[in-house]
Design an enzyme around this catalytic site. Structure first.
Site, PDB file in Angstrom:
ATOM      1  N   GLU A   1     -40.253  -1.364  12.075  1.00 37.90           N
ATOM      2  CA  GLU A   1     -40.648  -0.923  10.741  1.00 37.90           C
ATOM      3  C   GLU A   1     -42.138  -1.138  10.544  1.00 37.90           C
ATOM      4  O   GLU A   1     -42.729  -2.003  11.182  1.00 37.90           O
ATOM      5  CB  GLU A   1     -39.921  -1.819   9.732  1.00 37.90           C
ATOM      6  CG  GLU A   1     -39.108  -1.089   8.725  1.00 37.90           C
ATOM      7  CD  GLU A   1     -38.450  -2.071   7.763  1.00 37.90           C
ATOM      8  OE1 GLU A   1     -38.339  -1.718   6.604  1.00 37.90           O
ATOM      9  OE2 GLU A   1     -38.056  -3.180   8.174  1.00 37.90           O
TER      10      GLU A   1
ATOM     11  N   ASN B   1     -29.628  -1.427   1.539  1.00 41.10           N
ATOM     12  CA  ASN B   1     -29.954  -2.858   1.579  1.00 41.10           C
ATOM     13  C   ASN B   1     -28.895  -3.681   0.855  1.00 41.10           C
ATOM     14  O   ASN B   1     -28.403  -3.297  -0.198  1.00 41.10           O
ATOM     15  CB  ASN B   1     -31.305  -3.098   0.910  1.00 41.10           C
ATOM     16  CG  ASN B   1     -32.446  -2.570   1.758  1.00 41.10           C
ATOM     17  OD1 ASN B   1     -32.802  -3.167   2.766  1.00 41.10           O
ATOM     18  ND2 ASN B   1     -32.975  -1.410   1.381  1.00 41.10           N
TER      19      ASN B   1
ATOM     20  N   GLU C   1     -28.216  -3.116   5.709  1.00 40.42           N
ATOM     21  CA  GLU C   1     -29.341  -3.946   6.145  1.00 40.42           C
ATOM     22  C   GLU C   1     -29.222  -5.317   5.496  1.00 40.42           C
ATOM     23  O   GLU C   1     -29.224  -5.448   4.273  1.00 40.42           O
ATOM     24  CB  GLU C   1     -30.678  -3.287   5.751  1.00 40.42           C
ATOM     25  CG  GLU C   1     -30.853  -1.926   6.397  1.00 40.42           C
ATOM     26  CD  GLU C   1     -32.300  -1.449   6.414  1.00 40.42           C
ATOM     27  OE1 GLU C   1     -33.196  -2.190   5.957  1.00 40.42           O
ATOM     28  OE2 GLU C   1     -32.529  -0.313   6.884  1.00 40.42           O
TER      29      GLU C   1
HETATM   30  P1  C2E Z   1     -37.404  -3.493   3.091  1.00 36.51           P
HETATM   31  O1  C2E Z   1     -35.922  -3.419   3.043  1.00 36.51           O
HETATM   32  O2  C2E Z   1     -38.015  -4.258   4.227  1.00 36.51           O
HETATM   33  O3  C2E Z   1     -37.884  -2.003   3.039  1.00 36.51           O
HETATM   34  C1  C2E Z   1     -38.981  -1.529   3.753  1.00 36.51           C
HETATM   35  C2  C2E Z   1     -40.178  -1.537   2.906  1.00 36.51           C
HETATM   36  O4  C2E Z   1     -41.307  -1.305   3.726  1.00 36.51           O
HETATM   37  C3  C2E Z   1     -40.195  -0.386   1.882  1.00 36.51           C
HETATM   38  O5  C2E Z   1     -40.920  -0.835   0.745  1.00 36.51           O
HETATM   39  C4  C2E Z   1     -41.001   0.664   2.585  1.00 36.51           C
HETATM   40  O6  C2E Z   1     -41.619   1.554   1.696  1.00 36.51           O
HETATM   41  C5  C2E Z   1     -42.027  -0.199   3.278  1.00 36.51           C
HETATM   42  N1  C2E Z   1     -42.610   0.473   4.426  1.00 36.51           N
HETATM   43  C6  C2E Z   1     -42.049   1.359   5.265  1.00 36.51           C
HETATM   44  N2  C2E Z   1     -42.911   1.731   6.210  1.00 36.51           N
HETATM   45  C7  C2E Z   1     -44.075   1.076   5.985  1.00 36.51           C
HETATM   46  C8  C2E Z   1     -45.376   1.045   6.624  1.00 36.51           C
HETATM   47  O7  C2E Z   1     -45.640   1.713   7.602  1.00 36.51           O
HETATM   48  N3  C2E Z   1     -46.303   0.241   6.082  1.00 36.51           N
HETATM   49  C9  C2E Z   1     -46.048  -0.516   4.970  1.00 36.51           C
HETATM   50  N4  C2E Z   1     -47.047  -1.293   4.513  1.00 36.51           N
HETATM   51  N5  C2E Z   1     -44.854  -0.519   4.349  1.00 36.51           N
HETATM   52  C10 C2E Z   1     -43.867   0.270   4.857  1.00 36.51           C
HETATM   53  P2  C2E Z   1     -40.310  -0.659  -0.680  1.00 36.51           P
HETATM   54  O8  C2E Z   1     -39.588   0.621  -0.783  1.00 36.51           O
HETATM   55  O9  C2E Z   1     -41.432  -0.928  -1.621  1.00 36.51           O
HETATM   56  O10 C2E Z   1     -39.256  -1.802  -0.739  1.00 36.51           O
HETATM   57  C11 C2E Z   1     -39.638  -3.128  -0.712  1.00 36.51           C
HETATM   58  C12 C2E Z   1     -38.445  -3.991  -0.582  1.00 36.51           C
HETATM   59  O11 C2E Z   1     -37.643  -3.907  -1.742  1.00 36.51           O
HETATM   60  C13 C2E Z   1     -37.530  -3.611   0.540  1.00 36.51           C
HETATM   61  O12 C2E Z   1     -37.989  -4.101   1.726  1.00 36.51           O
HETATM   62  C14 C2E Z   1     -36.242  -4.251   0.105  1.00 36.51           C
HETATM   63  O13 C2E Z   1     -36.254  -5.618   0.427  1.00 36.51           O
HETATM   64  C15 C2E Z   1     -36.307  -4.095  -1.379  1.00 36.51           C
HETATM   65  N6  C2E Z   1     -35.506  -2.934  -1.769  1.00 36.51           N
HETATM   66  C16 C2E Z   1     -35.865  -1.643  -1.876  1.00 36.51           C
HETATM   67  N7  C2E Z   1     -34.803  -0.920  -2.280  1.00 36.51           N
HETATM   68  C17 C2E Z   1     -33.760  -1.782  -2.412  1.00 36.51           C
HETATM   69  C18 C2E Z   1     -32.375  -1.644  -2.797  1.00 36.51           C
HETATM   70  O14 C2E Z   1     -31.856  -0.561  -3.088  1.00 36.51           O
HETATM   71  N8  C2E Z   1     -31.621  -2.784  -2.808  1.00 36.51           N
HETATM   72  C19 C2E Z   1     -32.135  -3.988  -2.476  1.00 36.51           C
HETATM   73  N9  C2E Z   1     -31.348  -5.048  -2.488  1.00 36.51           N
HETATM   74  N10 C2E Z   1     -33.397  -4.134  -2.107  1.00 36.51           N
HETATM   75  C20 C2E Z   1     -34.215  -3.055  -2.075  1.00 36.51           C
HETATM   76 CA    CA Z   2     -34.468  -2.814   4.359  1.00 31.83          CA
HETATM   77 CA    CA Z   3     -37.498  -4.519   6.234  1.00 34.83          CA
END
Ligand code: C2E
Ligand code: CA
Ligand code: CA
Length: 592
Positions: free
Chosen positions: A538, A419, A451
């Protein structure tokens, strides 16, 4: 010429007594040109010399009215300045060598008061004892008027003519100090999406709207001016501080909202309000006005751009969140150094065959005492304080390292996407840093994807498109994250320099009874396919969603139904497992 002895002595004594006066007169003639006059008082002879120039400056003839000082004060000095001036002229503890000055307003001939700077110096006689005091009155009208005007201007916001932040803080501090028992409400407000209003209607109209709000706040506060303060903080942010009574808080909010609705533009302007009410603790601790304002701001942030709520009160939930944020900020650097951040991978797969085709790197904070903290809690904090750049770089580096290891071990490697935070877009060295990192581990560019997320702001998106283009030129894959989250438009599809659209079902939820939602999703997929853009969906959580998506031409997905984000070792195990076709999954579902 013959002069007799007596007349000679007479003349000498007259000369002697005139000597000081003559000197003073000579001085006063110089002073004529400097808008001053002087007064001299001799402590020994108790004589007072008053410069005749006085009559040209200040009302009355002081030389002939010497005996009634009290009356004179009242006649020639502005009421407010009498007491300080009387104190100034109290010579009881004046010592030789002392000097001081004061500014006061004197009644002048033009039937008005003008500022005079009154300065005195106390001189000693030959024995070092105080002998006389010389007082200069200098007209300072122009100088002080300018200072007063400047003071006035400096306290005002030039656009709305409301008090500005500095003078608000000063006035509010005074108000709180003089009413220590009173509880006050700090109400902070601003217009949602004001930047868009400026873009759509131009900054001139934007300014008019701000002036209008200023007028409305002043109109409302008019009757309670004595007990309340207000200001424009900056841009479209305003603040009011008033006695905390629930009715009047709601009243001002309603009044401002209604006034804003009545403003003649075709844009539904909405304001968010954050309220903080001072408590005994604040009064005891003398919490600063800026901290109290910050709390109103924290409350406001919880409803900013929200469709449902526009008013928030600072409460224990926000307080806890702020404390949690403080902990995050104080621990983040150490956490990065001590490997508390870990990269998890969430596989992306082909829905019909179940084959893994890649993964997304998602960061996790494994906290020694709090366990796993999800990115939803710390990413927004890091985006605010800029630490996100360091963290994103860490994720990229870890990912490159991981790919290098797999390549060295001769394993099959699927692309991993990382990301890129929106705040990273303004880092001019971003592309160079990416290229260097990837080169260090000799990772083929097609194995790393980025992304990116669109934002509500056009200028941010220009940065985004530029970066996307540069990444593509360097043979990296570019994915548009959260497509459909509200900012992106179908129109921009043609121009966005990306390879993959990531559609999050959170934003475009399909359902059997939501035909319109399905039609939109269907059209986006169809259009993307026609434009040659890959689509990945997603947030797929059920087999029904997967089957529907397959039916409208979507092949790839990332979602809890298939895989959750997992530690790298687990991902490696998943790769070794036999992929499961959708028909097998369906059978399994049915036999459950
Ligand atoms: P994102 O980039 O849209 O990442 C996808 C999020 O959706 C992830 O949450 C993932 O666990 C979740 N997800 C995947 N499949 C499903 C599903 O079937 N149902 C639901 N309800 N959720 C699902 P996560 O890991 O909690 O991350 C949340 C957000 O945090 C990410 O959204 C991204 O914007 C940010 N993020 C996470 N890691 C990084 C990173 O290394 N760098 C940056 N800049 N942002 C990050
Ligand atoms: Ca993402
Ligand atoms: Ca996403």
């Amino acid at each position: 010429m013959k002069i007799d002895q007596e007349s000679h002595e007479n003349l000498q004594s007259v000369n002697q007594s005139r000597w000081n006066e003559a000197e003073l007169l000579r001085d006063s003639r110089i002073l004529e040109h400097t808008h001053s006059f002087i007064v001299e008082y001799n402590f020994k002879t108790k004589q007072c010399y008053i410069d005749p120039a006085q009559r040209r400056h200040v009302y009355g003839d002081w030389q002939n009215e010497k005996n009634n000082y009290d009356r004179n004060y009242k006649r020639v000095v502005l009421k407010d300045d009498i007491a300080p001036l009387q104190a100034f002229f109290d010579f009881s503890d004046l010592k030789a060598g002392d000097s001081r000055s004061i500014d006061a307003r004197f009644y002048v001939k033009a039937h008005a008061y003008e500022w005079y700077r009154v300065s005195l110096v106390c001189y000693a006689d030959a024995n070092g004892e105080k002998e006389r005091v010389l007082i200069t009155f200098t007209n300072a009208e122009q100088e002080l008027e300018t200072v007063q005007k400047l003071k006035f201007l400096l306290a005002k916001d030039p656009l709305t003519h409301m008090p500005n932040l500095d003078s608000f803080v000063q006035m509010t501090e005074k108000m709180l100090q003089s009413h220590p028992e009173q509880s006050y409400a700090f109400i902070r407000m601003d217009i949602d999406k004001f930047r868009i209003i400026n873009q759509m209607y131009g900054t001139k109209e934007g300014d008019n709207i701000l002036r209008y709000i200023g007028v409305k706040i002043q109109e409302w506060a008019g009757p309670i001016l004595e007990t309340s303060t207000y200001c424009r903080i900056s841009s479209d942010m305003f603040c009011v501080c008033m006695p905390a009574e629930a009715d009047s808080i709601q009243e001002i909010i309603d009044f401002i909202q209604t006034s804003l609705h009545a403003y003649p533009i075709k844009f539904d302007m909405i304001m968010s309000f954050g309220v903080y009410i001072t408590c005994e603790e604040d009064r005891d601790a003398q919490t600063s006005v800026s901290t109290l304002m910050d709390r109103a701001a924290s409350a406001q942030r919880t409803v900013k751009n929200s469709y449902m709520n526009h008013i928030a009160y600072y409460d224990s939930v926000i307080r806890k969140k702020e404390i949690a944020e403080q902990i995050i900020i104080s621990e983040m650097k150490k956490a990065l150094e001590t490997n508390q951040f870990q990269v998890y991978l969430q596989p992306k797969c082909e829905m019909d065959t179940g084959k893994i085709i890649g993964s997304e790197a998602l960061v996790r904070w494994i906290h020694p005492s709090q366990g796993i903290i999800s990115p939803g809690e710390f990413i927004p904090v890091f985006e605010k304080n800029g630490f996100i750049s360091e963290l994103d770089y860490f994720v990229l580096r870890t990912t490159c390292q991981m790919i290098r290891r797999w390549l060295d071990e001769g394993k099959k490697v699927y692309p991993i996407s990382v990301n890129v935070s929106r705040t990273d877009l303004y880092n001019p060295n971003l592309l160079e840093q990416i290229k260097e990192c990837v080169a260090e581990f000799e990772v083929p560019h097609e194995l790393i994807a980025f992304e990116l997320t669109e934002s509500a702001f056009v200028s941010d998106n220009m940065q985004l498109y530029n970066l996307a283009k540069l990444l593509q030129e360097n043979h990296f894959n570019v994915m548009m994250d959260d497509f459909g989250s509200g900012y992106s438009s179908l129109n921009s599809l043609r121009e966005i320099p990306v390879d993959v659209l990531k559609i999050d079902l959170k934003f475009l939820p399909p359902s059997s009874d939501d035909r319109r939602g399905n039609v939109i999703l269907h059209s986006v997929v169809e259009m993307a396919n026609r434009l040659g853009l890959e689509v990945i969906v997603e947030g797929v959580e059920t087999i029904e969603q997967a089957e529907f998506l397959l039916s409208i031409g979507c092949r790839n997905a990332q979602g809890f139904y298939f895989y959750r984000p997992m530690p790298v070792s687990e991902y490696e195990r998943c790769l070794e497992e036999e992929p499961k076709e959708i028909s097998v999954r369906r059978q399994e579902e049915q036999s459950k």
